[in-house]
Motif scaffolding. Structure first.
Motif, PDB file in Angstrom:
ATOM      1  N   ASP A  63       0.674  -0.992  -0.010  1.00 55.68           N
ATOM      2  CA  ASP A  63      -0.106  -0.093  -0.176  1.00 55.68           C
ATOM      3  C   ASP A  63       0.922   1.157  -0.115  1.00 55.68           C
ATOM      4  O   ASP A  63       0.703   2.233   0.750  1.00 55.68           O
ATOM      5  CB  ASP A  63      -1.065  -0.109   1.315  1.00 55.68           C
ATOM      6  N   ILE A  64       1.775   1.431  -0.830  1.00 54.67           N
ATOM      7  CA  ILE A  64       2.758   2.441  -1.030  1.00 54.67           C
ATOM      8  C   ILE A  64       2.585   2.906  -2.395  1.00 54.67           C
ATOM      9  O   ILE A  64       2.345   2.070  -3.566  1.00 54.67           O
ATOM     10  CB  ILE A  64       4.348   2.182  -0.540  1.00 54.67           C
ATOM     11  N   PRO A  65       2.860   4.089  -2.618  1.00 54.85           N
ATOM     12  CA  PRO A  65       2.587   4.651  -3.995  1.00 54.85           C
ATOM     13  C   PRO A  65       3.857   3.999  -4.917  1.00 54.85           C
ATOM     14  O   PRO A  65       5.032   3.843  -4.452  1.00 54.85           O
ATOM     15  CB  PRO A  65       3.018   6.284  -3.799  1.00 54.85           C
ATOM     16  N   PHE A  66       3.690   3.855  -6.287  1.00 53.64           N
ATOM     17  CA  PHE A  66       4.386   3.229  -7.069  1.00 53.64           C
ATOM     18  C   PHE A  66       4.749   4.440  -8.279  1.00 53.64           C
ATOM     19  O   PHE A  66       3.783   5.142  -8.759  1.00 53.64           O
ATOM     20  CB  PHE A  66       3.813   2.205  -7.936  1.00 53.64           C
ATOM     21  N   HIS A  67       5.962   4.495  -8.387  1.00 47.44           N
ATOM     22  CA  HIS A  67       6.570   5.486  -9.685  1.00 47.44           C
ATOM     23  C   HIS A  67       7.400   5.017 -10.708  1.00 47.44           C
ATOM     24  O   HIS A  67       7.954   3.961 -10.217  1.00 47.44           O
ATOM     25  CB  HIS A  67       7.131   6.803  -8.993  1.00 47.44           C
ATOM     26  N   PHE A  68       7.399   5.500 -11.736  1.00 49.25           N
ATOM     27  CA  PHE A  68       8.259   4.670 -12.817  1.00 49.25           C
ATOM     28  C   PHE A  68       9.173   5.877 -13.647  1.00 49.25           C
ATOM     29  O   PHE A  68       8.739   7.216 -13.804  1.00 49.25           O
ATOM     30  CB  PHE A  68       7.380   4.254 -13.647  1.00 49.25           C
ATOM     31  N   ARG A  69      10.334   5.551 -13.718  1.00 54.61           N
ATOM     32  CA  ARG A  69      11.151   6.471 -14.651  1.00 54.61           C
ATOM     33  C   ARG A  69      12.007   5.929 -15.494  1.00 54.61           C
ATOM     34  O   ARG A  69      12.603   4.610 -15.284  1.00 54.61           O
ATOM     35  CB  ARG A  69      12.179   7.334 -13.674  1.00 54.61           C
ATOM     36  N   ASP A  70      11.967   6.218 -16.781  1.00 58.08           N
ATOM     37  CA  ASP A  70      12.645   5.622 -17.879  1.00 58.08           C
ATOM     38  C   ASP A  70      14.265   6.156 -18.155  1.00 58.08           C
ATOM     39  O   ASP A  70      14.280   7.350 -18.256  1.00 58.08           O
ATOM     40  CB  ASP A  70      12.070   5.749 -19.174  1.00 58.08           C
ATOM     41  N   PHE A  71      15.206   5.691 -17.450  1.00 55.30           N
ATOM     42  CA  PHE A  71      16.801   6.038 -17.390  1.00 55.30           C
ATOM     43  C   PHE A  71      17.406   5.480 -18.570  1.00 55.30           C
ATOM     44  O   PHE A  71      18.807   5.645 -18.493  1.00 55.30           O
ATOM     45  CB  PHE A  71      17.177   5.849 -16.164  1.00 55.30           C
ATOM     46  N   SER A  72      16.748   4.851 -19.438  1.00 53.41           N
ATOM     47  CA  SER A  72      17.514   4.011 -20.601  1.00 53.41           C
ATOM     48  C   SER A  72      18.477   5.013 -21.300  1.00 53.41           C
ATOM     49  O   SER A  72      19.563   4.559 -21.975  1.00 53.41           O
ATOM     50  CB  SER A  72      16.780   3.134 -21.712  1.00 53.41           C
ATOM     51  N   SER A  73      18.163   6.165 -21.811  1.00 60.02           N
ATOM     52  CA  SER A  73      18.820   7.026 -22.426  1.00 60.02           C
ATOM     53  C   SER A  73      20.319   7.386 -21.671  1.00 60.02           C
ATOM     54  O   SER A  73      21.423   7.404 -22.053  1.00 60.02           O
ATOM     55  CB  SER A  73      18.098   8.341 -22.987  1.00 60.02           C
ATOM     56  N   GLU A  74      20.024   7.693 -20.234  1.00 59.26           N
ATOM     57  CA  GLU A  74      21.191   8.126 -19.584  1.00 59.26           C
ATOM     58  C   GLU A  74      22.108   6.765 -18.953  1.00 59.26           C
ATOM     59  O   GLU A  74      23.110   7.030 -19.091  1.00 59.26           O
ATOM     60  CB  GLU A  74      20.467   8.498 -18.043  1.00 59.26           C
TER      61      GLU A  74
END
Length: 379
Positions: A63-74
């Motif tokens: 029961d915690i927030p989920f975030h997504f980040r795409d770091f494939s370029s970095e």
């Protein structure tokens, strides 16, 4: 829901799942962030989407927030381009070290702060403590899983903002916790190998980016033994993949890589696992990184690892004016490999480390075109 104070890097694996679970149990305001570091290349071997689903399931259960980040370029710019350049030069890089420095403890930390978090947490087997006014990186309690080797490029600002919630656990205990908590990743197999390659054929993968030329496999005396598909596919001490059949006049014993000459496209092999051609007692590094911000002295004794999970090896370290180090080992070392990481320890404390630039292994010295760094005395 209140802004999370701690952002956990949830990878979809059991380690990060338990890290998040422990923080929740402590009553910390927590959120999870999944990092995609490699774009799907169409091979069908990328597990990122499966891992993301597992990470979402864990965050949902907790029961915690989920975030997504795409770091494939970095990742491509900060890690993979260096990885390819090192292999093209005949060296053997360690991308996991760069991934931690450039992505997980840089871009992830920045993203966490943008989302309002004060600190980050990961599922690494390591510990952080305040020692003598400085933040120290300590080995994980489970020495068989200790990951401080891959974290030795971290600095004071990163360690001050980082938690390693599972660093005090043994792996067996962690699995039990995950099972008892009914985490959906409790039985998931540990990931192995280089993160962006996954469980696929390394030679086929590397060949997409570095077209290889076949060439001769020779023994150190120059006798042609067989043919290789490309020198960058091999590293010092390697036995697998040579495909050397019976050689007339030679014993039916395994062959090991003892040297590479990229300029001549020659791979050197010997049949002795402890071949003298693989032994070295000294190495010279590129510029060293010190976790405390400076070395403990200009010259000091400590222990070192030149590869992951290697037993501690006593050595003497001398720091040069240019920031590189000269290391002399108490006993000969097998297959110390340029491009890999030298990591230095004072008992449980990781002091820092550097990329290995050169060794005094006999074949490396013979093939060297530049002046030997061991002929230049440290200032």
């Amino acid at each position: 829901m209140s802004t999370p104070r701690i952002m956990v890097g949830v990878s979809g694996g059991v380690d990060s799942s338990v890290a998040a679970w422990r923080l929740v149990q402590q009553g910390e305001p927590v959120a999870g962030l999944f990092m995609q570091n490699w774009a799907d290349d169409g091979s069908g071997d990328c597990r990122a989407e499966d891992d993301r689903r597992d990470a979402v399931a864990v965050c949902g259960l907790l029961d915690i927030p989920f975030h997504f980040r795409d770091f494939s370029s970095e990742y491509w710019q900060g890690v993979f381009e260096h990885f390819l350049a090192e292999y093209a030069a005949g060296r053997t890089p360690n991308p996991d070290v760069l991934c931690n420095r450039e992505v997980k403890f840089k871009h992830f930390l920045d993203a966490a702060r943008e989302l309002g978090a004060e600190r980050i947490a990961t599922g690494h087997y390591a510990r952080v403590a305040k020692v003598g006014g400085h933040w120290a990186l300590l080995r994980g309690a489970d020495r068989s899983k200790d990951q401080s080797y891959f974290l030795h490029q971290l600095g004071q600002a990163q360690l001050a903002a980082t938690l390693f919630p599972i660093g005090d656990l043994q792996k067996n205990d962690l699995r039990r916790i995950a099972r008892d908590a009914r985490l959906p990743t409790h039985a998931k197999k540990d990931s192995t190998g280089i993160c962006f390659i996954g469980e696929r054929d390394f030679r086929e993968f590397l060949g997409r980016y570095l077209p290889a030329r076949s060439g001769q496999i020779q023994d150190p005396d120059g006798t042609v033994i067989a043919e290789h598909p490309g020198v960058f596919y091999f590293t010092l001490g390697q036995r697998e993949g040579l495909n050397i059949g019976g050689v007339r006049g030679r014993p039916a014993a395994p062959w090991y890589v003892v040297g590479k000459d990229v300029a001549s496209n020659v791979l050197y092999v010997d049949q002795d696992r402890e071949s003298p051609w693989l032994q070295s007692t000294r190495l010279h590094s590129e510029t060293a990184h010190w976790i405390a911000g400076a070395p403990p002295a200009r010259e000091f004794t400590c222990t070192a690892q030149t590869r992951y999970r290697q037993p501690d090896e006593p050595c003497t370290v001398r720091v040069r004016d240019d920031g590189s180090v000269d290391v002399r080992f108490a006993r000969p070392q097998r297959a110390v490999t340029p491009g890999q990481s030298l990591v230095l320890y004072d008992d449980e404390v990781c002091l820092g480390g550097a990329v290995i630039a050169a060794t005094d292994a006999p074949l490396e010295q013979r093939l060297r075109t530049a002046p030997s760094p061991f002929e230049v005395s440290a200032a």
